[in-house]
Design an enzyme around this catalytic site. Structure first.
Site: not given
Ligand code: AMP
Length: 553
Positions: A333, A445
Site C-alpha cells: 500500500e 498479549k
Molecule cells: P507487503 O505488503 O507484503 O510488502 O507487507 C507489508 C508488511 O511487511 C508491513 O506492513 C510490515 O508488517 C512488514 N514489513 C515490511 N518491512 C518491514 C521491516 N523493515 N520491518 C518489519 N516489518 C516489515
C-alpha cells in the site's frame, strides 16, 4: 494566485523516454542457464515499443485494459513494465508464489485481458486456467514451454519473441495521459482473506521513483548496477525497475536463480553495487558468502525490508564481508518505500547501530502518526507504542473493488480522515526513527503487557547456531497469551533448547521468556518470503509441533 509553472503530467512514459535516450547505453542483464544475456536500455525500449504494437494491433489492448505478467525478474518483464503503462494500459504483476485459488481470484478480480507468462512458470497458470473468467483473452508465453499445458485454453496463445518480431521499434507513446490514471495494480499477499488490489497511478510511480533514487534512499545513479532480488511481482520490486530507467543504473535481473549459490555467483561476476531483498533470502546468501569462494565486495549497499531485519544479519554482512546493509520498511500500500534507516551525522560506527536497526526515518513526502488502542494520538517519544498510520502521494487511499466499482475504504484499513492504517505497531522517536515491534495481529498479549515477537526473534537469531527463529502468541490459561519460540538450528549445531533459553534470559526481561519451545526444520513462509505465523499458530493448535516446556531452573 496560481503559480506560473508548467503543469507536466508525471508519467511512466517520461521515465521510458528518458531511459531510452539519455541512458540508452545502460544495460539490463538477465541471468540465464546459458550465462548472462545483456541488452541496452535503447534495445529494451525498442522491444517495449514492439510489445506495445503487438498488444495494441494484434491483441486489441486499449487504454485502461489490464495486461498481467506472471514472470521472474528478467528483461522481458522489464519491457512489459515500460510498455504497458506507457501505452495507457494497466500492468498487473501476478505473484507466482500465490496459492492457485488466490491467483485465479486476482486474475478475475482485475479482469486481466492478457497474461504475459514465463514458459518456466506456465504449469502454475495452466493449473488455474479452468477457473479463469472469459475476460482473459490471450496468453503471451516468453521462453520455451510445453504447448500441451494449454490444450484446454480457448483464447489466443502467442510466443513472446514471435509476437513482437518485425514490428516497428518506436511507438506513439501517450504523452497526454492523466497522471492520476492507473499505471499498475499489485495485490497484497495477505495471509488472511482475499488479496486486496492497490492501484498505483502514473504520478505515484513517478514520485516514488524519485524517492528511490534520492541520496537518502537507494541513491541510484548511472554509476550503479542494481540487483533487484525482490521480485517484480512484490510491490514493483520496490520501484527499482522504473527508478533504474530514470537514473541510468544498470539492472542485473536474477530471473529464477534466487538460490544462494547462483546469487553469489552473479554478484561475483557482474559486480552489482546495490541490491534489495527480504531477510530470508539474505540469510541464505550470507551463509553462502561465509562458506567462501565468492567476492561480493562490489556491493556498496544492500537494502533489506519486507520483514524486520535481524541485527545479527546486518552485522554478519558488514563485519565479515564489508557490505553495508540498510534497513527499510514499506508495504504494498506504500509503493513500498516508507522508511529508510540512515543514521544521523557525527556518530561513530558503534553509535550508529541503535539507529540502523530501527526501520528508519520517513522521507518528507510520507507523514506518520501513531494511534493508541482507544484511538488516541501517541507522542513521538520513542517509548509510546501505537498503530502506525501514514499518508502521502504514493500511499494508497483505498483498495480496488473491481472494474466499474467505487474503491473500498474499509474502516480497519483507512482512518476516517483518509490515512492508511498499516496494521504495524511501533514507536517513533522525536527525530523520526520508527521502530516496529510487531504486526498488530502478531503481538503477544501476556497478562495485560505486550511482548514483541520481533524482539525475541532478533535476540534468538543473534545466537550463532540459530539459522531462523519465529515467535508467535499461543493461548495460555493464566496469562491469556504467551510466546512460543520455534527455532531452526544451523547444520551441525550442538546447542539445546535449554542453552537457547539461557542465552535469551541474558537479553530480555524474565517475564518475556517463552516457556514453550520447538525445534523445527524450517519456518513456514508466505508467498513473498515472510514468516507465516498463521501457519505456526495452526500447527501448534493442531498439536503438530513437538513442544518442550522449559521453566525457571
Ligand atoms: P507487503 O505488503 O507484503 O510488502 O507487507 C507489508 C508488511 O511487511 C508491513 O506492513 C510490515 O508488517 C512488514 N514489513 C515490511 N518491512 C518491514 C521491516 N523493515 N520491518 C518489519 N516489518 C516489515
Amino acid at each position: 494566485m496560481f503559480s506560473t509553472m508548467q503543469d507536466v503530467p508525471l508519467t511512466v512514459t517520461r521515465i521510458l523516454r528518458h531511459g531510452a535516450t539519455v541512458h540508452g547505453t545502460s544495460t539490463v542483464t538477465t541471468w540465464t542457464e546459458d550465462g548472462p544475456v545483456v541488452r541496452t536500455f535503447a534495445e529494451v525500449a525498442a522491444r517495449s515499443a514492439q510489445l506495445a504494437h503487438a498488444l495494441r494491433d494484434e491483441l486489441g489492448i486499449r487504454e485502461g485494459d489490464v495486461v498481467a505478467t506472471l514472470m521472474w525478474n528478467n528483461t522481458e518483464h522489464q519491457e512489459a513494465y515500460l510498455a504497458v503503462p506507457s501505452m495507457g494500459a494497466v500492468l498487473h504483476t501476478l505473484n507466482l508464489r500465490l496459492p492457485a485459488q488466490q491467483l485465479a481470484y486476482i486474475v478475475n478480480h482485475a479482469a486481466d485481458r492478457v497474461i504475459v507468462v514465463d514458459g518456466s512458470v506456465l504449469p502454475l497458470l495452466a493449473a488455474v486456467l479452468p477457473q479463469l473468467a472469459d475476460t482473459l483473452e490471450h496468453l503471451v508465453v516468453s521462453g520455451p514451454y510445453d504447448p500441451a499445458l494449454l490444450a484446454g485454453f480457448a483464447g489466443g496463445v502467442h510466443e513472446y519473441e514471435a509476437l513482437i518480431a518485425d514490428r516497428p521499434t518506436d511507438f506513439p507513446w501517450r504523452d497526454d495521459l492523466d497522471e492520476r490514471a492507473a499505471a499498475a495494480i499489485c495485490y497484497t499477499s495477505g495471509t488472511t482473506g482475499d488479496p486486496k488490489g492497490v492501484v498505483y497511478s502514473h504520478r505515484s510511480v513517478y514520485l516514488h521513483c524519485m524517492q528511490v533514487n534520492a541520496a537518502d534512499s537507494f541513491g541510484l545513479t548511472g554509476q550503479d548496477t542494481v540487483l533487484p532480488v525482490v521480485p517484480m511481482f512484490h510491490v514493483n520490486a520496490w520501484g527499482i525497475p522504473h527508478a533504474a530507467f530514470m537514473s541510468g543504473a544498470n539492472l542485473l535481473m536474477p530471473d529464477r536463480f534466487l538460490q544462494p549459490k547462483p546469487l553469489a555467483e552473479m554478484i561475483d561476476r557482474i559486480r552489482p553495487t546495490v541490491s534489495a531483498a527480504v531477510p530470508t533470502i539474505w540469510n541464505g546468501l550470507l551463509d553462502e558468502l561465509d562458506a567462501g569462494g565468492h567476492d561480493a565486495t562490489s556491493l556498496r549497499m544492500v537494502v533489506i525490508g519486507g520483514s524486520a531485519c535481524p541485527p545479527a544479519l546486518m552485522k554478519g554482512f558488514e563485519e565479515r564481508h564489508g557490505i553495508r546493509v540498510v534497513h527499510a520498511w514499506g508495504m504494498t500500500e506504500t509503493s513500498p518505500l516508507g522508511t529508510f534507516a540512515t543514521p544521523p551525522a557525527g556518530l561513530t560506527a558503534e553509535q550508529e547501530w541503535p539507529y540502523r536497526v530501527t526501520q528508519g526515518r520517513f522521507p518528507a513526502s510520507v507523514e506518520a502518526r501513531l494511534t493508541g488502542p482507544s484511538g488516541e494520538r501517541m507522542p513521538h517519544d520513542g517509548v509510546s507504542a501505537g498503530e502506525l498510520e501514514v499518508r502521502g502521494p504514493w500511499i494508497a487511499g483505498a483498495y480496488f473493488a473491481g472494474a466499474g466499482r467505487d474503491p473500498e475504504r474499509p474502516a480497519d484499513k483507512f482512518s476516517e480522515d483518509g490515512w492508511l492504517r498499516t496494521g504495524d505497531v511501533g514507536t517513533i522517536t522525536a527525530d523520526g526513527f520508527l521502530t516496529l515491534t510487531d504486526r498488530a495481529k502478531d503481538v503477544i498479549k501476556s497478562g495485560g503487557e505486550w511482548i514483541s515477537s520481533v524482539e525475541l526473534e532478533n535476540q534468538l537469531m543473534a545466537h550463532p547456531e540459530v539459522a531462523e527463529a519465529a515467535v508467535v502468541a499461543v493461548p495460555d490459561e493464566k496469562w491469556g497469551e504467551r510466546p512460543l519460540a520455534t527455532v531452526v538450528l544451523r547444520p551441525g549445531a550442538t546447542a539445546g533448547l535449554r542453552e537457547l533459553r539461557a542465552f535469551l534470559a541474558e537479553r530480555v526481561a524474565s517475564w518475556q521468556l517463552p516457556e514453550r519451545w520447538a525445534i523445527v526444520e524450517a519456518v513456514p513462509k508466505t508467498s513473498v518470503g515472510k514468516f507465516d505465523k498463521k501457519v505456526i499458530r495452526a500447527d501448534y493448535a493442531a498439536e503438530r509441533l513437538e513442544v518442550t516446556l522449559l521453566g525457571k531452573e
